[in-house]
Motif scaffolding. Structure first.
Motif, mmCIF file in Angstrom:
data_model
loop_
_atom_site.group_PDB
_atom_site.id
_atom_site.type_symbol
_atom_site.label_atom_id
_atom_site.label_comp_id
_atom_site.label_asym_id
_atom_site.label_seq_id
_atom_site.Cartn_x
_atom_site.Cartn_y
_atom_site.Cartn_z
ATOM 1 N N TYR B 120 0.710 -1.319 -0.258
ATOM 2 C CA TYR B 120 0.181 -0.022 0.272
ATOM 3 C C TYR B 120 1.355 1.055 0.263
ATOM 4 C CZ TYR B 120 -2.675 3.971 2.459
ATOM 5 O OH TYR B 120 -3.004 4.788 2.139
ATOM 6 N N GLU B 121 1.956 1.192 0.386
ATOM 7 C CA GLU B 121 3.313 2.333 0.820
ATOM 8 C C GLU B 121 3.327 2.587 -0.460
ATOM 9 O OE1 GLU B 121 3.792 4.858 2.645
ATOM 10 O OE2 GLU B 121 2.021 4.312 4.400
ATOM 11 N N ARG B 124 0.840 3.971 -2.295
ATOM 12 C CA ARG B 124 0.585 5.945 -2.048
ATOM 13 C C ARG B 124 1.101 6.314 -2.373
ATOM 14 N NH1 ARG B 124 1.590 8.980 2.170
ATOM 15 N NH2 ARG B 124 3.565 7.919 2.198
ATOM 16 N N SER B 125 2.891 6.468 -2.507
ATOM 17 C CA SER B 125 3.880 7.481 -2.811
ATOM 18 C C SER B 125 4.324 7.262 -4.316
ATOM 19 C CB SER B 125 4.930 6.692 -2.250
ATOM 20 O OG SER B 125 5.204 5.251 -3.160
ATOM 21 N N SER B 128 0.547 9.491 -5.239
ATOM 22 C CA SER B 128 0.460 10.545 -4.728
ATOM 23 C C SER B 128 1.043 11.729 -4.800
ATOM 24 C CB SER B 128 -0.362 10.647 -3.199
ATOM 25 O OG SER B 128 0.622 9.936 -2.158
ATOM 26 N N TYR B 172 -7.409 0.750 1.827
ATOM 27 C CA TYR B 172 -6.806 1.802 2.502
ATOM 28 C C TYR B 172 -6.673 2.799 0.903
ATOM 29 C CZ TYR B 172 -5.582 1.401 7.511
ATOM 30 O OH TYR B 172 -5.379 1.290 7.896
ATOM 31 N N CYS B 173 -6.562 1.948 -0.214
ATOM 32 C CA CYS B 173 -6.216 2.035 -1.287
ATOM 33 C C CYS B 173 -7.478 3.075 -1.991
ATOM 34 C CB CYS B 173 -6.469 1.097 -2.591
ATOM 35 S SG CYS B 173 -4.497 0.326 -2.517
ATOM 36 N N THR B 176 -7.754 6.142 0.126
ATOM 37 C CA THR B 176 -6.281 6.899 -0.706
ATOM 38 C C THR B 176 -6.692 7.687 -2.324
ATOM 39 O OG1 THR B 176 -5.374 6.229 0.786
ATOM 40 C CG2 THR B 176 -4.370 7.536 -1.419
#
Lengths: 411, 277
Positions: B120-121, B124-125, B128, B172-173, B176
């Motif tokens: 997930y990190e 996200r990185s 975003s 979570y995805c 985000t």
């Protein structure tokens, strides 16, 4: 080299050189850089590099052959006799095409399996392509001589009542004889026998993989060392690595899939297959994996295993089942189910015409045919009643004088 | 990109609803052709795409996209596409070696109980950070809303990750990508065998499908034909919209049959295949 149609780079796919005997006045312009590997051909559908499984009708069923970089899963029949045969055909084809072999097993010593490879029938190969098999010519001479009376027919193509692709690509094998040792030894074989690797477990191995860790590592070493890697070692002459993995998931591999509904190492085999796919996709190798699926207790697991392989077929032999004595099945040795066809580098995969298939093992051929019932030629069955009816109806007919209903042919 | 599917979904690369979670699932069939559709669709729509290719190599997706008229290599070079190749990343963990650095995003392979936080990190990185990076580098190209594509989620279950962890990951995805960044998300789930077996306990991929179906706003479920194998009709796809309107969710379902071609796919109403008519 960049133009080879392998899973790594088939975006620009040139057709590799066809075998020299199909010469016409029109010849395809090929780049000089192109290296053609013996025993391979590009697919007609998507230009992928294919190798033969050693069973011609199985090649046809899979859309021409096995694409390099893919895994063929064979779900074993109950006594593992026919699936074992296919693995041997696959390896024997590798020997004849001078590919390198990798055989891994936990039950039988891989050397024993390699000694039992079927004897290749090489007559037409030598006629058309004498350069490729110089060491084998003497063996083929006697098979040429064998056809003394019907010599006119010897160059005719074999009768294609079964499924078979048109061009010569795979070979036929005589299962009643084993391959001569000197042919066999010409091929380079790597072996992996699990009992020899049990003691030497490396400290940094992946816990998820369990006993398959050593196998995956050994595979990667061979691929790396012998230059099957697509990424590096471009200068080496190209060859194919054929990988045979026998009876994965059985208890001898240290797996408990066949004992429990909720096995402890539930994900070891699927993780291994994931790693195997990762290895194969980046190398010039092709694998055949057999799994005794009828022993695996968790049915849902078989679905994930199938999806992690590219092709999946299942063999269901009549041996030991009540179908063995059924007259309807007497022409076949078992049924073959196609569970998955590959979708590699293409949207629309090759689909077989029909899925009702049966196989039989003849002395010189393992053939897969469309399942059909044999014609009913016996005198007694099912026509008696019709004959009686007809006899009763035509009492007064001039031909039927004297005999009533006992025979079908009465004049 | 299949234009027939676009007209069914009533979207074009120029106009599509943002903030959607599209779930693609299959049972006894193969829905991966839809992933290729969405990949080429969003690349044409000039979105910033993050693709988690867990089951195939980059060359496979690249070869298919080429047939659909999109070059993944170019998109990657331009910075439009961030491609995560799961197969390649996994090898360094499955066969540990001193020389090559281990991938962080796939660290669940070492111990599945840690979950998918690092994956997930990565998502996200990569999605975003793009805005800030572009200002810094003063890039000429400006990309549209971010899109996350995953092919496929169910392989994570085969690699030992629990259903709960995968559902957490998708949630979570969604929070985000769909809510915060107003982008879209497409995920593929492949299910095993037969539906509704009577043995009571749900199988893990079925539980995953149920959970995701609850989260998604549009689902495309691909199945084989109920009447069996056919060469000319490859299966049927059930399109299901769920729109939240005021007091409740509004559901709409449509069923189509499809056939996958070399360079696309055609969709038609039931019983109107060329082979039948």
């Amino acid at each position: 080299i960049s133009s080879m149609a392998t899973p790594g780079n088939s975006a620009d796919k040139p057709l590799a050189e066809r075998s020299p005997f199909t010469t016409t006045s029109f010849q395809k312009k090929t780049r000089s850089k192109l290296i053609s590997i013996p025993g391979t051909r590009p697919s007609v559908q998507n230009g992928q590099l294919l190798v033969s499984t050693g069973v011609t009708s199985l090649d046809y069923l899979l859309g021409g052959g096995l694409a390099v970089g893919t895994v063929l899963l064979i779900e074993e029949d109950q006594y593992d006799s026919y699936s074992h045969m296919i693995v041997k055909y696959f390896l024997a084809e590798g020997v004849v095409c001078q590919h390198e072999l990798f055989m891994a097993a936990a039950q039988d010593d891989p050397d024993d399996i390699l000694q039992e490879l079927p004897h290749p029938i090489l007559d037409d190969v030598v006629i058309h392509n004498p350069v490729e098999q110089p060491t084998l010519s003497c063996k083929c001479q006697d098979s040429l001589d064998s056809m003394k009376i019907a010599w006119r027919y010897q160059n005719l193509p074999k009768v294609q009542s079964t499924l078979a692709s048109s061009s010569r690509f795979g070979h036929y094998y005589d299962v009643s004889k084993t391959m001569e040792p000197d042919i066999r030894q010409a091929a380079k074989c790597h072996r992996f026998f699990l009992p020899e690797h049990l003691t030497q477990s490396s400290p940094a191995q992946c816990l998820m993989l369990g006993s398959y860790s050593a196998l995956l590592k050994s595979l990667q070493e061979v691929i790396h060392r012998e230059g099957f890697d697509l990424a590096n070692a471009m200068s080496k002459s190209r060859n194919i690595l054929r990988i045979g993995l026998h009876s994965l998931g059985s208890a001898l591999w240290g797996d408990d899939l066949s004992f429990h509904v909720n096995p402890r190492h539930r994900h070891a085999l699927t993780t291994f297959l994931y790693g195997l796919r990762a290895l194969l996709r980046s190398s010039l190798s092709v694998a055949v994996v057999t799994i005794s699926s009828h022993l695996i207790q968790d049915r849902a697991l078989m679905g994930s295993i199938t999806r992690l392989c590219d092709n999946a077929i299942a063999l269901e032999s009549f041996k030991g089942s009540e179908r063995e004595t059924n007259p309807l099945c007497k022409d076949y040795h078992g049924l073959l189910h196609v569970h998955q066809v590959p979708h590699l580098n293409c949207l629309a995969s090759y689909l077989p015409d029909h899925k009702d298939l049966a196989f039989k093992l003849k002395r010189k051929q393992f053939s897969i045919e469309r399942l059909h019932l044999p014609p009913d030629l016996s005198e007694t069955v099912s026509r008696v009643s019709r004959g009686e009816l007809a006899g009763a109806a035509t009492v007064a007919s001039p031909c039927g004088s004297g005999t009533f209903g006992n025979k079908h042919l009465d004049f | 990109m299949y234009t027939e599917l676009n007209s069914i979904l009533n979207v074009t690369p120029d106009s599509f609803t943002q903030g959607e979670f599209i779930l693609v699932s299959d049972r006894q069939s193969d829905a991966s052709f839809l992933i290729h559709h969405f990949l080429s669709f969003y690349l044409r729509a000039r979105c910033k795409v993050c693709f988690l290719g867990l089951v195939q190599s980059f060359s496979h997706y690249s070869a298919v996209s080429q047939r659909l008229g999109v070059s993944l290599t170019q998109a990657k070079e331009k910075g439009q596409l961030i491609f995560f190749e799961g197969l390649k990343e996994s090898l360094s963990i499955l066969i540990p070696q001193e020389t090559n650095p281990e991938s962080q995003a796939m660290d669940f392979l070492r111990d599945p109980s840690v979950g998918l936080r690092s994956l997930y990190e990565f998502v996200r990185s990569s999605l975003s950070s793009s805005g800030g990076e572009e200002k810094g580098a003063d890039r000429a190209e400006e990309w549209g809303p971010p899109v996350l594509l995953v092919d496929d989620l169910s392989v994570l279950l085969s690699l030992g990750v629990s259903v709960g962890a995968v559902l957490d990951f998708s949630h979570y995805c969604q929070a985000t990508v769909c809510s915060k960044l107003q982008g879209n998300m497409v995920m593929l789930v492949r299910c095993n065998g037969l539906e509704e077996e009577d043995d009571g306990d749900d199988e893990s991929s079925d539980r995953l499908l149920k959970g995701l179906t609850h989260q998604c706003s549009l689902s495309l479920h691909v199945q084989g034909l109920p009447t069996g194998y056919c060469r000319d009709i490859h299966g049927q796809v059930e399109v299901c919209w769920r729109r939240r309107q005021g007091d409740g969710t509004h559901m709409q379902k449509k069923l189509f049959q499809f056939k996958v071609h070399d360079k696309g796919a055609s969709f038609f109403a039931r019983g109107t295949s060329n082979a039948v008519l």
